[in-house]
Write a protein that holds these residues in place. Structure first.
Motif, PDB file in Angstrom:
ATOM      1  N   GLN A  55      17.974  25.378 -22.993  1.00  0.00           N
ATOM      2  CA  GLN A  55      18.469  24.709 -21.527  1.00  0.00           C
ATOM      3  C   GLN A  55      17.590  23.428 -21.424  1.00  0.00           C
ATOM      4  OE1 GLN A  55      20.648  25.286 -19.273  1.00  0.00           O
ATOM      5  NE2 GLN A  55      19.842  23.434 -18.292  1.00  0.00           N
ATOM      6  N   GLU A  88      18.803  20.574 -19.111  1.00  0.00           N
ATOM      7  CA  GLU A  88      18.700  19.949 -17.935  1.00  0.00           C
ATOM      8  C   GLU A  88      17.709  20.781 -17.281  1.00  0.00           C
ATOM      9  OE1 GLU A  88      22.516  19.849 -15.871  1.00  0.00           O
ATOM     10  OE2 GLU A  88      21.729  18.449 -14.614  1.00  0.00           O
ATOM     11  N   PHE A 133      18.947  33.603 -17.532  1.00  0.00           N
ATOM     12  CA  PHE A 133      19.333  31.964 -17.457  1.00  0.00           C
ATOM     13  C   PHE A 133      18.854  31.656 -15.873  1.00  0.00           C
ATOM     14  CE2 PHE A 133      22.529  28.446 -17.275  1.00  0.00           C
ATOM     15  CZ  PHE A 133      22.258  27.914 -18.572  1.00  0.00           C
ATOM     16  N   ASN A 134      18.302  30.355 -15.919  1.00  0.00           N
ATOM     17  CA  ASN A 134      17.833  29.965 -14.435  1.00  0.00           C
ATOM     18  C   ASN A 134      18.982  29.789 -13.475  1.00  0.00           C
ATOM     19  OD1 ASN A 134      15.385  30.362 -15.112  1.00  0.00           O
ATOM     20  ND2 ASN A 134      14.832  28.205 -15.808  1.00  0.00           N
ATOM     21  N   PHE A 135      20.203  29.299 -14.052  1.00  0.00           N
ATOM     22  CA  PHE A 135      21.198  28.718 -12.993  1.00  0.00           C
ATOM     23  C   PHE A 135      22.498  29.565 -13.487  1.00  0.00           C
ATOM     24  CE2 PHE A 135      22.497  25.043 -10.710  1.00  0.00           C
ATOM     25  CZ  PHE A 135      21.289  24.580 -10.204  1.00  0.00           C
ATOM     26  N   ALA A 167      25.266  28.067 -15.202  1.00  0.00           N
ATOM     27  CA  ALA A 167      25.751  27.695 -16.489  1.00  0.00           C
ATOM     28  C   ALA A 167      25.451  26.300 -16.592  1.00  0.00           C
ATOM     29  CB  ALA A 167      27.238  28.078 -16.738  1.00  0.00           C
ATOM     30  N   MET A 168      25.678  25.831 -17.902  1.00  0.00           N
ATOM     31  CA  MET A 168      25.142  24.398 -18.399  1.00  0.00           C
ATOM     32  C   MET A 168      26.348  23.872 -19.125  1.00  0.00           C
ATOM     33  SD  MET A 168      22.968  22.313 -17.987  1.00  0.00           S
ATOM     34  CE  MET A 168      23.552  20.747 -18.878  1.00  0.00           C
ATOM     35  N   GLU A 169      26.570  22.488 -19.003  1.00  0.00           N
ATOM     36  CA  GLU A 169      27.760  22.053 -19.540  1.00  0.00           C
ATOM     37  C   GLU A 169      27.434  21.224 -21.148  1.00  0.00           C
ATOM     38  OE1 GLU A 169      26.125  20.819 -16.539  1.00  0.00           O
ATOM     39  OE2 GLU A 169      26.068  18.789 -16.444  1.00  0.00           O
ATOM     40  N   HIS A 221      34.261  24.584 -13.633  1.00  0.00           N
ATOM     41  CA  HIS A 221      33.314  23.682 -13.264  1.00  0.00           C
ATOM     42  C   HIS A 221      32.388  23.020 -14.660  1.00  0.00           C
ATOM     43  CE1 HIS A 221      29.682  22.036 -10.642  1.00  0.00           C
ATOM     44  NE2 HIS A 221      29.178  22.193 -11.935  1.00  0.00           N
ATOM     45  N   GLU A 222      31.965  23.945 -15.609  1.00  0.00           N
ATOM     46  CA  GLU A 222      31.336  23.290 -16.515  1.00  0.00           C
ATOM     47  C   GLU A 222      32.411  22.689 -17.609  1.00  0.00           C
ATOM     48  OE1 GLU A 222      28.216  23.439 -16.364  1.00  0.00           O
ATOM     49  OE2 GLU A 222      28.203  25.231 -14.803  1.00  0.00           O
ATOM     50  N   HIS A 245      32.820  18.990 -16.346  1.00  0.00           N
ATOM     51  CA  HIS A 245      31.902  18.292 -16.659  1.00  0.00           C
ATOM     52  C   HIS A 245      32.030  17.329 -18.038  1.00  0.00           C
ATOM     53  CE1 HIS A 245      28.482  18.695 -13.515  1.00  0.00           C
ATOM     54  NE2 HIS A 245      28.469  19.836 -13.792  1.00  0.00           N
ATOM     55  N   LYS A 260      27.192  13.508 -10.563  1.00  0.00           N
ATOM     56  CA  LYS A 260      28.278  14.588 -11.624  1.00  0.00           C
ATOM     57  C   LYS A 260      28.426  15.980 -10.933  1.00  0.00           C
ATOM     58  CE  LYS A 260      24.566  16.300 -14.450  1.00  0.00           C
ATOM     59  NZ  LYS A 260      24.608  17.884 -14.406  1.00  0.00           N
ATOM     60  N   GLU A 261      27.520  16.234 -10.260  1.00  0.00           N
ATOM     61  CA  GLU A 261      27.378  17.640  -9.225  1.00  0.00           C
ATOM     62  C   GLU A 261      28.596  17.550  -8.147  1.00  0.00           C
ATOM     63  OE1 GLU A 261      26.877  19.834 -10.995  1.00  0.00           O
ATOM     64  OE2 GLU A 261      25.375  19.405 -12.395  1.00  0.00           O
ATOM     65  N   TYR A 305      18.350  20.428  -7.332  1.00  0.00           N
ATOM     66  CA  TYR A 305      19.748  21.126  -7.571  1.00  0.00           C
ATOM     67  C   TYR A 305      20.027  21.885  -6.388  1.00  0.00           C
ATOM     68  CZ  TYR A 305      19.509  19.144 -12.210  1.00  0.00           C
ATOM     69  OH  TYR A 305      19.334  18.223 -13.205  1.00  0.00           O
ATOM     70  N   TYR A 348      24.849  19.401  -4.342  1.00  0.00           N
ATOM     71  CA  TYR A 348      26.295  20.106  -5.036  1.00  0.00           C
ATOM     72  C   TYR A 348      27.409  20.107  -4.004  1.00  0.00           C
ATOM     73  CZ  TYR A 348      24.282  21.773  -9.564  1.00  0.00           C
ATOM     74  OH  TYR A 348      24.113  21.863 -10.668  1.00  0.00           O
ATOM     75  N   GLN A 390      10.630  27.241 -11.778  1.00  0.00           N
ATOM     76  CA  GLN A 390      11.727  26.609 -11.360  1.00  0.00           C
ATOM     77  C   GLN A 390      12.560  27.855 -10.359  1.00  0.00           C
ATOM     78  OE1 GLN A 390      15.761  25.735 -13.656  1.00  0.00           O
ATOM     79  NE2 GLN A 390      14.160  24.354 -14.358  1.00  0.00           N
TER      80      GLN A 390
HETATM   81  N1  TRP Z   1      24.091  21.279 -14.647  1.00  0.00           N
HETATM   82  C1  TRP Z   1      24.447  22.631 -14.438  1.00  0.00           C
HETATM   83  C2  TRP Z   1      25.407  22.764 -13.615  1.00  0.00           C
HETATM   84  O1  TRP Z   1      25.482  22.552 -12.515  1.00  0.00           O
HETATM   85  C3  TRP Z   1      23.365  23.477 -13.743  1.00  0.00           C
HETATM   86  C4  TRP Z   1      21.864  23.364 -14.025  1.00  0.00           C
HETATM   87  C5  TRP Z   1      21.063  22.313 -13.790  1.00  0.00           C
HETATM   88  C6  TRP Z   1      21.069  24.252 -14.911  1.00  0.00           C
HETATM   89  N2  TRP Z   1      19.742  22.487 -14.003  1.00  0.00           N
HETATM   90  C7  TRP Z   1      19.732  23.720 -14.809  1.00  0.00           C
HETATM   91  C8  TRP Z   1      21.376  25.321 -15.721  1.00  0.00           C
HETATM   92  C9  TRP Z   1      18.707  24.325 -15.214  1.00  0.00           C
HETATM   93  C10 TRP Z   1      20.391  26.063 -16.035  1.00  0.00           C
HETATM   94  C11 TRP Z   1      18.887  25.566 -15.776  1.00  0.00           C
HETATM   95  O2  TRP Z   1      26.607  22.980 -13.908  1.00  0.00           O
END
Ligand code: TRP
Ligand code: ZN
Length: 860
Positions: A124, A126, A263-265, A267-269, A302-303, A306, A324-325, A381, A386, A811
């Motif tokens: 990860q 971002e 996973f912290n969020f 998802a990731m693109e 969403h992903e 992106h 982008k968000e 974030y 968003y 985080q």
């Molecule tokens: N860019 C991702 C989204 O909104 C999310 C994201 C940002 C993220 N920072 C992160 C995911 C850190 C995991 C960890 O689609």
């Protein structure tokens, strides 16, 4: 030898106005990973190119890396460190920098960079995780072409994935194998990804409108394969929709998605290799609710979206994150609206905005959609970047109209393809393509705070006038505000016929305005901010009778819902302050909604739901959690009792025979559990039995979880039986056990704080998994009455959890801080207890900058 393991310096503030273009670019990078959970070696070859006339060294961010070698054009070099930046002197205009570092994925509990999750290795990056993998100028305006080679043990990591296209693979010594991937599109390092694991794929194909065949793969652990069909269907629907609605086509031959448990969020693109929190991939009727299904479709889309809004056109710096968000959230919201009920989707989005963004905008962590400064970018974030960001895009869509908006998007993508740009570039493209002047509109990007608009109708001598006033509240660092251009969709509803007259869009730009309205009927009722055309707080002088009337006939479904909400809010706030409110108008309005056969079940379900306890609190001068809870429960009980026959009728009618996933069946299930809630609130003797039957006979998770959620708030043998049966049935399925924790964390019973503390000691509770932490602690912190227990035990519990989590995953810990920052909204006693916990956090030695920023700003 200097080494990036050295401690970081004291937190310092990064400012948007300090932006400078990079001194060096990196057009090419070749990475070679020798993968192992304990010890991974990363070799990198950067082609660097000097930008402009200067003698500065190359700056490579490096965090927690063990540096083994640094060379320039093949020769050792005298590099040095300054605060987690590796400085490499280079003489010519360009050079090749080679580095070799060692990292430990297993020791990585932050889940940023390369880490281990459930036996696989994944990344990860971002926003600033790439610096934890290899030394690199970790900023989004440095775009490079990537070549990635991975070598790993073949038995443990049979699948090796990275961005772009696979180009070669083979066997190595000692049971190892390798794969090489090339990504032809230059990208910032935050979009880098690799995955190594024992994974299986749901494979499919999509043919783009210009005839490219794309191989799609959704990669999961062996047992999870049968739960990937909804994600795959959503992906294909999203690919098609983006072609049809935005004219955007996919640009590689391969598109992979991997599901990971830690996973912290959401998802990731990452380019061509999206990495997902497994909760946004895995679903079947037995384990996922309708809300989960909708969440999966929305996040997969969403992903994917992106790929254009974020990847092909990316951000110049992290202050531009909403570029982008916000845009991509707007895109995924439009997609979901087209896939289901547009009206219900808008209601859900606004509820979310009000629950998460409005409080943020009204508190100590308020910031503009394009922030001016940060200490730790992960803290930005936010719902503001968003969700309010998406509202800004939506307002431009409203002001320009769909055709000009689309022309603006086309120009933006065309003009900036392959570039790292700013929010300003987006607005400029909208202006240039449409000819509409957005000079004043830009204030939405720079000014924080939710505008308050007062609106009233006055019948003067020369007709009907709409009087408008606006005020943008002060926020941290922004004491005085300019008026904002507020797009208000307005209509008059004819009090005699129930028909709409003079529907129009008003752009309300000044502190106050008077707008003459035409064709006024004899009994006009104001319908305003229809479709929630602007993210504002509205105050009108409409009576309970006006609101009840609108809730029954407004031709804008959102306005209709909103009228009911306002009526409920007015009633509840009156009860909280006076001890007794007149429930009659709400009961009659709900009765009319429940018996209106022209409305879809999903809409009815939204309309009859009372505003949440926190939303009621947000509208009061000071939050009184106990009184709010009492007033709301009293209204719920009255609604339950007075309309008992209707709830039972709705309950029976919405009992589907067999599970299906479609808007009508979803709406029926939602109305069913809401009806069960009202039957229970009335204190009916058979309520627990009815809920238990729903729980036992459910052929889907929405009904089962819904019944358990109703039971959990009461005292009954059925409550204990349902909780035990649910746990037993699903133990071992982490995503479902998360629900078991959440349902209890949201309990409205007096013992909720004690139960939550006990659950934190349950063997299945762990700080290592962000989903589990959020399921219990995150959910508890939004349970207004329980969290704000007058003893302060809720605050102490949350602070303990934040401090414990901070040692593992800063985080995720920092995301738990905001509820404590709402202390100004509460009575002296609670405020003092909340502040004391924030002070305890700030005083803790070794605090991360993530938690430091959130807690210290929350005290200010
Ligand atoms: N860019 C991702 C989204 O909104 C999310 C994201 C940002 C993220 N920072 C992160 C995911 C850190 C995991 C960890 O689609
Ligand atoms: Zn996003």
């Amino acid at each position: 030898m200097p080494d990036a393991l050295s401690a970081p310096a004291a937190p310092h503030t990064i400012r948007r106005e300090d932006y400078r273009p990079p001194d060096w670019l990196v057009p090419e990078i070749a990475l070679d990973f020798d993968l192992d959970p304990e010890r991974t070696v990363v070799r990198s070859r950067l082609t660097v190119a000097r930008q402009g006339d200067h003698n500065l060294p190359v700056r490579l961010d490096a965090q927690g890396l063990r540096i083994l070698r640094v060379a320039v054009d093949g020769a050792p070099v005298n590099y040095w460190f300054e605060e987690e930046v590796l400085k490499v002197p280079v003489n010519g205009e360009s050079a090749v920098i080679e580095t070799e570092v060692e990292i430990s994925p297993r020791a990585n509990t932050q889940l940023m960079g390369l880490y281990e999750s459930g036996g696989m290795l994944c990344t990860q990056c971002e926003a600033e995780g790439f610096r934890r993998i290899t030394p690199f100028p970790d900023r989004p305006d440095v775009l490079s072409r990537y070549q990635v080679k991975m070598t790993a043990d073949k038995a443990r990591f049979p699948v090796l994935l990275a961005n772009g296209d696979p180009v070669a693979s083979g066997e190595s010594e000692g049971g190892r194998h390798w794969a090489e991937w090339h990504d032809p599109f230059p990208k910032p390092c935050y979009l880098f990804a690799l995955v190594a694991g024992d994974l299986v794929a749901n494979r499919d194909r999509f043919t783009t409108r210009s005839g490219r065949t794309v191989d799609l793969g959704i990669w999961v652990r062996d047992g999870d394969l049968e739960r990937t069909d909804h994600a795959m269907a959503s992906l294909k629907a999203a690919m098609k929709w983006d072609e049809e609605v935005f004219g955007r086509e996919y640009d590689l031959d391969v598109f992979n998605i991997v599901a990971v448990a830690d996973f912290n969020f959401g998802a990731m693109e990452n380019k061509g290799l999206n990495v997902f929190n497994s909760r946004y991939i895995l679903a079947d009727p037995d384990t996922a609710t309708d809300q989960d299904y909708d969440g999966i479709a929305g996040v997969v889309a969403h992903e994917y979206f992106h790929n254009w809004s974020g990847n092909r056109v990316t951000c110049r710096d992290w202050f531009q994150l909403s570029l982008k968000e916000g845009f991509t959230v707007f895109r995924d919201q439009q997609f979901s609206a087209d896939m289901g009920s547009r009206a219900v989707k808008r209601i859900e989005d606004v509820r979310m905005l009000r629950a998460a963004q409005f409080p943020e905008d009204a508190g100590p962590l308020a910031h503009p959609v394009r922030p001016d400064s940060y200490i730790e970018i992960s803290n930005f974030y936010t719902a503001t970047v968003y969700n309010k960001g998406a509202e800004l895009i939506r307002m431009m869509h409203t002001i320009l109209g769909p055709e000009k908006f689309r022309a603006g998007c086309d120009l933006y993508f065309d003009r900036h393809d392959g570039q790292a740009v700013t929010c300003e570039d987006f607005v400029k493209a909208m202006e240039d393509a449409s000819g509409v002047d957005l000079t004043h509109f830009r204030a939405w990007y720079s000014q924080a705070g939710t505008p308050k608009v007062k609106a009233r109708l006055a019948n003067g001598g020369d007709g009907l006038t709409l009087h408008l006033e606006q005020e943008v509240p002060a926020t941290p660092g922004q004491p005085a505000k300019r008026p904002m251009p507020i797009p208000l969709k307005v209509a008059l509803m004819d009090g005699d016929t129930g028909k709409a007259v003079d529907e129009r869009l008003i752009i309300f730009e000044d502190a106050s305005a008077e707008v003459a309205l035409d064709g006024a009927p004899a009994r006009p009722v104001l319908s305003i901010n229809r479709d929630f055309s602007a993210p504002i707080v509205l105050e009108t002088d409409r009576s309970a009778a006006d609101l009840a009337f609108l809730s029954g006939c407004d031709n804008d479904p959102f306005a209709r819902y909103e009228a009911m909400q306002q009526l409920m809010l007015d009633t509840l706030i009156a009860s909280v302050s006076s001890g007794a409110g007149d429930h009659g108008p709400v009961i009659e309005a709900v009765r009319r909604t429940l018996t209106n056969e022209t409305l879809e079940a999903a809409f009815i379900a939204e309309a009859v739901l009372l505003p949440s306890e926190s939303f009621i609190g947000d509208r009061m001068a000071q939050v009184d959690p106990e009184a709010i809870n009492r007033a709301r429960e009293a209204l719920r009980a009255d609604l339950g009792t007075e309309l008992d026959d209707l709830w039972r009728g709705a309950y029976a009618a919405s009992t589907a025979n067999r599970y299906e996933y479609n808007p009508a069946a979803k709406g029926a299930r939602r109305l069913r559990t809401i009806s069960l809630g009202y039957i229970t609130a009335a204190g009916a003797d058979d309520a627990a039995e009815l809920a238990m039957r729903q729980f036992d006979e459910a052929d889907n998770m929405s009904d089962r979880q819904g019944a358990m959620g109703v039971l959990v708030n009461g005292v009954s043998a059925e409550r204990d039986a349902a909780l035990a049966a649910f746990y037993d049935r699903y133990k071992g399925n982490a995503l479902v056990i998360d629900k078991w924790f959440t349902v209890q964390a949201l309990s409205t019973r007096d013992d909720a704080p004690a139960e939550v503390e006990a659950l934190a000691n349950h063997p299945d509770f762990t700080l290592a998994n962000p989903n589990r932490l959020r399921a219990l602690v995150g959910a508890f912190s939004v349970n207004q009455r329980a969290f704000h227990d007058v003893s302060g035990r809720g605050y102490r519990f949350l602070a303990d959890m934040i401090l414990a989590e901070d040692k593992l995953n800063p985080q995720t810990a920092a995301k738990l801080v905001p509820p404590l920052g709402r202390w100004r909204r509460f009575d002296h006693g609670r405020a003092g207890l909340m502040k004391a916990e924030l002070e305890r956090i700030v005083a803790t030695p070794g605090l991360s900058k993530d938690v430091f920023e959130q807690a210290s700003k929350s005290l200010a």
